[in-house]
Design an enzyme around this catalytic site. Structure first.
Site, PDB file in Angstrom:
ATOM      1  CG  PHE A  11      -2.244   0.934   1.096  1.00 14.18           C
ATOM      2  CD1 PHE A  11      -3.308   0.330   0.135  1.00 14.18           C
ATOM      3  CD2 PHE A  11      -2.605   2.133   1.502  1.00 14.18           C
ATOM      4  CE1 PHE A  11      -4.058   0.742  -0.108  1.00 14.18           C
ATOM      5  CE2 PHE A  11      -3.549   2.231   1.521  1.00 14.18           C
ATOM      6  CZ  PHE A  11      -4.680   1.702   0.548  1.00 14.18           C
ATOM      7  CD  GLU A 145       0.430  -2.520 -20.625  1.00 13.01           C
ATOM      8  OE1 GLU A 145       0.620  -3.535 -21.483  1.00 13.01           O
ATOM      9  OE2 GLU A 145       1.636  -1.899 -20.957  1.00 13.01           O
ATOM     10  N   GLY A 150       4.581   2.500 -17.005  1.00 11.33           N
ATOM     11  CA  GLY A 150       4.073   3.155 -16.240  1.00 11.33           C
ATOM     12  C   GLY A 150       2.371   2.831 -16.717  1.00 11.33           C
ATOM     13  N   GLY A 203      11.830  14.795  -5.862  1.00 13.40           N
ATOM     14  CA  GLY A 203      11.176  13.341  -5.514  1.00 13.40           C
ATOM     15  C   GLY A 203      11.298  12.326  -6.556  1.00 13.40           C
ATOM     16  CD  GLU A 206      13.568   5.544  -5.017  1.00 16.30           C
ATOM     17  OE1 GLU A 206      13.510   5.257  -3.567  1.00 16.30           O
ATOM     18  OE2 GLU A 206      12.508   4.945  -5.472  1.00 16.30           O
ATOM     19  CE  LYS A 221       9.713   0.165 -15.583  1.00 18.93           C
ATOM     20  NZ  LYS A 221      10.184   1.863 -14.991  1.00 18.93           N
TER      21      LYS A 221
END
Lengths: 331, 166
Positions: A11, A145, A150, A203, A206, A221
């Site tokens: 989450f 996907e 993204g 942001g 990282e 990916k």
């Protein structure tokens, strides 16, 4: 109306995006005959469970205020094993060394005969064959996907929308952090370290940026793309990887003077998987700026197809997850 | 390399075939043949313009064969380098003997470094350079870039090459 009971395991930004999108699109989902009921949500420490359906709005605001999901201490894996439901939405963080808890969760879901929709690259980049075989054995769906690009439809575009075409090769920019740093280095004529610091402040990067800037994220990916679109049996170690840390502002200017941008390009071509900074003609469709991602496939019938979009973000990634959910259950 | 050649043929049957035979014998690749049947030369011959690709060491043989068969070779124009490429190098380019890097490409016989732009921001900081390479064909351009990459590996330089453009 078909009721689909789902758990959201993980989450963080993506998991919360999924909860928000399921709330926002509830009417639409019902209009196409899907009644989504989230029966459990777990993060790394706590969980909330309700077989009649968790109140998503309440959990979202609770997570914002207290940082926790609920009062239960049951783990995500236990939820998957013990609670009766159809779909596991696996959004735990990627672990590229071992596959981490994501791999455990996916295999547990298939053992229990549940479908999986995930944004977690690690398990698929490391053990694609094993994960897909486990899904097949139990007759479960496994869709991912959201692991690549993204919001951009990459895997579903090549496998579903362009069905019948043979995909010959593909290339693209799959990491928004690297694209941002390179674009800004060019604009400001500033060194890598300075623009990395700016990206971290915003942001976009990282604290430990190595996963992005060393090309590891792009490579993971590509492995998923190579396996799912090209039917290869590749793993992370088959990728040759060069990151962007050695790029200088002078190199960007010299390239620009010759009509090129420098971009971190991932490509699958002729059975080879490669990540490296490349010269991209400024007028070429792959030359996109900022944090954008872009993806181009060469096909035998349709020729080249290029799409660009947001490669990260909570709601954007949830968009890819939602499209996977719909494509499993709409029929 | 690509050769463009002006010939003059006698106005009798079979001359065009005779003119093309040496090119095909030495495995040349014909690009175009223009036969100016309507434009006679003052000597009453027919001008023909040929363009073909051929390995450079076969050109003299082709010219002799043509002349032996009584065909006049009026002009020959060679264009050696057909492909142009650009790469960027990053690292200690000068201190790892830039002359040696360039010589290794130039000595291949199929490619040459034709332009170099160098930026050296500060001592001890890596330099950046843009290199233009000309080569006799697409395949040889890729070979030259592969060679440059292997030199770069030994000298710890980063090579940034162009994407394939379809």
């Amino acid at each position: 109306m078909k009721t689909i009971r789902a758990s959201i395991i993980g989450f963080g930004a993506v998991g919360r995006g999924v909860a928000q999108v399921l709330l926002d699109k509830n009417d639409y989902l019902r209009s196409i005959g899907i009644d989504m009921k989230v029966i459990a949500i777990a993060d790394s420490r706590t969980a909330v469970i309700d077989p009649h359906g968790v109140d998503l709005a309440c959990v979202l605001s609770g997570k914002k205020e207290t940082g926790t999901v609920g009062s239960k201490t049951i783990s995500g894996t236990e939820i998957i094993r013990t609670m009766d439901h159809e779909l596991v939405i696996e959004t735990t963080p990627t672990n590229i060394e071992t596959g981490g808890v994501g791999l455990v969760n996916m295999l547990a879901a298939f053992e229990s005969g549940r479908d999986v929709v995930t944004s977690n690259k690690g398990p698929l980049a490391l053990k694609y064959g094993e994960v897909i075989a486990a899904a097949k054995r139990s007759g479960s769906h496994c869709r991912f996907e959201a692991t690549v690009g993204g919001a951009m439809p990459v895997i579903n575009l090549a496998c579903d929308v362009l069905a019948g075409n043979r995909v010959i090769s593909m290339e693209g920019i799959f990491n928004g952090t690297c694209n941002y740093i390179l674009s800004r280095m060019m604009e400001e004529q500033a060194p890598y370290e300075q623009m990395l610091a700016e990206a971290q402040e915003l942001g976009i990067a990282e604290k430990d940026p190595s996963y992005d800037v060393e090309g590891i994220d792009t490579a993971s990916k590509l492995v998923i793309v190579a396996n799912s679109i090209f039917g290869m049996n590749a793993s992370y170690k088959d990728v040759t990887v060069t990151g962007i840390t050695r790029i200088t502002p002078e190199a960007l200017s010299l390239a620009n003077a010759d009509g090129f941008a420098i971009k971190l390009i991932g490509e699958v071509n002729d059975g080879k998987i490669n990540v490296a900074p490349k010269l991209v003609p400024l007028s070429h469709p792959l030359s996109v700026g900022g944090t954008l991602n872009v993806f181009s496939v060469q096909t035998d019938l349709a020729g080249p197809i290029t799409i660009t979009g947001r490669g990260a973000g909570s709601i954007e990634t949830a968009s890819a997850i939602l499209s996977d959910i719909i494509s499993i259950y709409k029929n | 390399m690509r050769v463009s050649m002006d010939l003059e043929l006698k106005d009798i049957p079979g001359q065009l075939v005779l003119a093309l035979k040496p090119v095909s014998e030495f495995k040349g690749n014909l690009i175009s043949v223009v036969h100016h049947h309507e434009k006679r030369t003052p000597r009453g011959k027919i001008p023909v313009h040929l363009v073909f690709e051929i390995k450079s060491d076969h050109l003299d043989n082709i010219i002799s064969l043509l002349e032996e068969s009584g065909i006049s070779v009026v002009s020959v124009d060679e264009k050696r380098y057909l492909e142009h490429g650009a790469v960027i190098l990053i690292g200690h380019i000068v201190h790892t003997d830039i002359q040696d890097t360039i010589d290794k490409i130039d000595n291949t016989g199929y490619a040459e470094v034709v332009d170099l732009n160098l930026a050296m921001p500060r001592i001890n900081r890596p330099s950046s350079a843009s290199l233009k390479i000309d080569a006799v064909s697409k395949e040889y351009l890729s070979a030259a870039i592969e060679l440059l990459k292997s030199i770069a590996r030994d000298k710890d330089l980063l090579v940034i090459e162009p994407i394939r453009v379809n």
